[in-house]
Structure formats: C-alpha cells, structure tokens
Scaffold this motif. Structure first.
Motif, mmCIF file in Angstrom:
data_model
loop_
_atom_site.group_PDB
_atom_site.id
_atom_site.type_symbol
_atom_site.label_atom_id
_atom_site.label_comp_id
_atom_site.label_asym_id
_atom_site.label_seq_id
_atom_site.Cartn_x
_atom_site.Cartn_y
_atom_site.Cartn_z
ATOM 1 N N THR A 189 0.820 -1.204 0.000
ATOM 2 C CA THR A 189 0.000 0.000 0.000
ATOM 3 C C THR A 189 0.855 1.256 0.000
ATOM 4 N N ALA B 234 -6.106 5.958 -1.832
ATOM 5 C CA ALA B 234 -5.367 4.814 -1.307
ATOM 6 C C ALA B 234 -4.814 4.051 -2.510
ATOM 7 N N THR C 165 -10.716 8.764 -0.023
ATOM 8 C CA THR C 165 -11.987 8.964 -0.723
ATOM 9 C C THR C 165 -12.078 8.097 -1.975
ATOM 10 N N GLN D 116 -2.965 7.374 0.745
ATOM 11 C CA GLN D 116 -3.783 7.515 1.948
ATOM 12 C C GLN D 116 -4.157 6.142 2.522
ATOM 13 N N PRO D 117 -4.282 6.047 3.837
ATOM 14 C CA PRO D 117 -4.843 4.815 4.398
ATOM 15 C C PRO D 117 -6.263 4.608 3.870
ATOM 16 N N LEU D 118 -6.631 3.348 3.678
ATOM 17 C CA LEU D 118 -7.971 3.075 3.169
ATOM 18 C C LEU D 118 -9.049 3.690 4.053
ATOM 19 N N SER D 119 -8.808 3.713 5.342
ATOM 20 C CA SER D 119 -9.818 4.228 6.265
ATOM 21 C C SER D 119 -10.057 5.720 6.089
ATOM 22 N N ALA D 120 -9.079 6.419 5.483
ATOM 23 C CA ALA D 120 -9.205 7.871 5.307
ATOM 24 C C ALA D 120 -9.386 8.286 3.858
ATOM 25 N N GLU E 285 -11.490 -5.619 0.018
ATOM 26 C CA GLU E 285 -10.879 -4.874 1.115
ATOM 27 C C GLU E 285 -11.252 -3.400 1.049
ATOM 28 N N ASN F 154 -14.872 -3.052 1.999
ATOM 29 C CA ASN F 154 -15.053 -3.246 3.439
ATOM 30 C C ASN F 154 -14.738 -1.977 4.219
ATOM 31 N N GLN F 155 -13.912 -1.123 3.625
ATOM 32 C CA GLN F 155 -13.574 0.150 4.267
ATOM 33 C C GLN F 155 -14.519 1.276 3.836
ATOM 34 N N GLY F 156 -15.564 0.914 3.109
ATOM 35 C CA GLY F 156 -16.613 1.875 2.809
ATOM 36 C C GLY F 156 -16.548 2.527 1.440
#
Length: 209
Positions: free
Chosen positions: A8, A46, A17, A11-15, A86, A89-91
């Motif tokens: 990776t 990401a 867009t 950006q982290p996947l959690s952050a 994945e 799953n992080q939205g």
C-alpha cells in the motif's frame, strides 16, 4: 498462490476517498508498479498493489487458451477480487475504485473489469488486452455505465498484438465503457510520459494547464 500481503501507499484506506488498484507486469513487483503513482494525479487516493507469486500472474502468453494458464489465472483474478473487497469493506463504493496495470498486469486488469463490468471510477491499461486465445463475449457481463477507460499500446508490440487491443476496446464499449484507445507507432514495450499524461487527464481528471 498470489497470497502475499497487499502493498500500500498513498492515503490509508480508512481515510481515503478513492482507491487505485495497481497490477504489475510479468517479472515486476507490487513495489515497482506503486512507484508509478509518483507520476499520477491521485491525491486523496489509497494505492493498493497485490503481488504475484514468483512475480508472474500466469505462466503463458495471455493469448494462450485460458485452460493453459490455469489455475494461475483464476487465482490472479481472485487476488484482484480480494483487493476490491478490502476497499469495499472500508466503505469505498465501486464508483470510487480505479484500476491500472502494465503489460501482464494490464491484461489482468482488463480481464477482471470486463468480467465484473459496473460503474468504476476509471481503468488504465498500459499495453494489454483481455485474456484468451480468442475474445468470447459470452465470458463477460455487466454494464460499465460510462466508466472511462484508457488503453495505450505500441504498434508493433512483441507481446501484445494491436489487433487484440482493438478487440478489447470493442468488447469494453459493448459493455458500456467510454474507451479512449491510443496506439503509438514503434513505442516499445514501456510506459511513456505521453501515456501518463493521457491517463491523468482522462481518468484521474488532472486539470490542464
């Protein structure tokens, strides 16, 4: 096979867009293809790159009958599917998923998205085409709903005949993709600055000077 952890960057996947899934070529690596992102207009993305076992997604030419590339091809497509899952799953929705591949990775990219046609953010294939000894439309389904796609290739190219690129463009358009195909005479088996510029403008929507 093809079970190594996803590399990776960005950006982290959690952050993030948006997410860009990058697929390396034969003999390449996830780290190699991730380095290309320094030249792409992907702020806020990401960056996700799976790694092929032994640096090869499947053993034979992409023009071989698909049975000759099994079980590696199925495993490669599943590896891409795991990255998509994945991200979801992080939205992230599929409309915010982008794909990019070079050479064997471009072939895998096109094969995956054509088998799972839907509205993606965009698709970039640097020198590749859908996989198999012939293009069978019955293998593909869905609706790209105007997904922008850029196919860049050389004519000639030792690995990827331009005729397969044309056939892939026709297939993607039949599934509703907005395809830009660019053939560069005697470019060689590489990625050029001109192709990157086209991808940035058409797919990643970089503002023009």
């Amino acid at each position: 096979m093809h079970q190594e952890p996803i590399r990776t960057a960005g950006q982290p996947l959690s952050a993030a867009t948006k997410a860009l899934i990058l697929l390396h070529g034969r003999g390449g690596s996830a780290a190699d293809i991730l380095s290309l992102s320094a030249h792409l207009h992907v702020p806020g993305f990401a960056l996700l790159a799976p790694q092929a076992s032994a640096n090869t997604w499947y053993p034979h030419s992409f023009l071989a009958p698909t049975t000759q590339n099994e079980p590696y091809l199925t495993a490669a497509l599943a590896a891409v599917g795991r990255v998509v899952a994945e991200a979801e799953n992080q939205g992230l929705t599929k409309e915010n998923l982008y794909f990019l591949g070079f050479s064997q990775g471009a072939c895998l990219t096109l094969e995956y998205v054509a088998r799972h046609a839907t509205r993606y953010g965009g698709v970039v294939a640097f020198t590749g085409g859908v996989i198999g000894d012939k293009v069978n439309p019955d293998n593909y389904a869905g609706d790209f709903a105007g997904t922008p796609v850029f196919l860049g290739t050389s004519d000639p190219d030792f690995h990827v005949p331009v005729e397969r690129v044309h056939a892939s463009t026709e297939l993607l358009r039949s599934l509703g993709a907005d395809v830009t195909e660019q053939v560069y005479p005697h470019m060689g088996h590489t990625i050029t600055q001109e192709e990157i510029k086209m991808a940035n403008q058409l797919i990643f929507k970089q503002p023009q000077d």
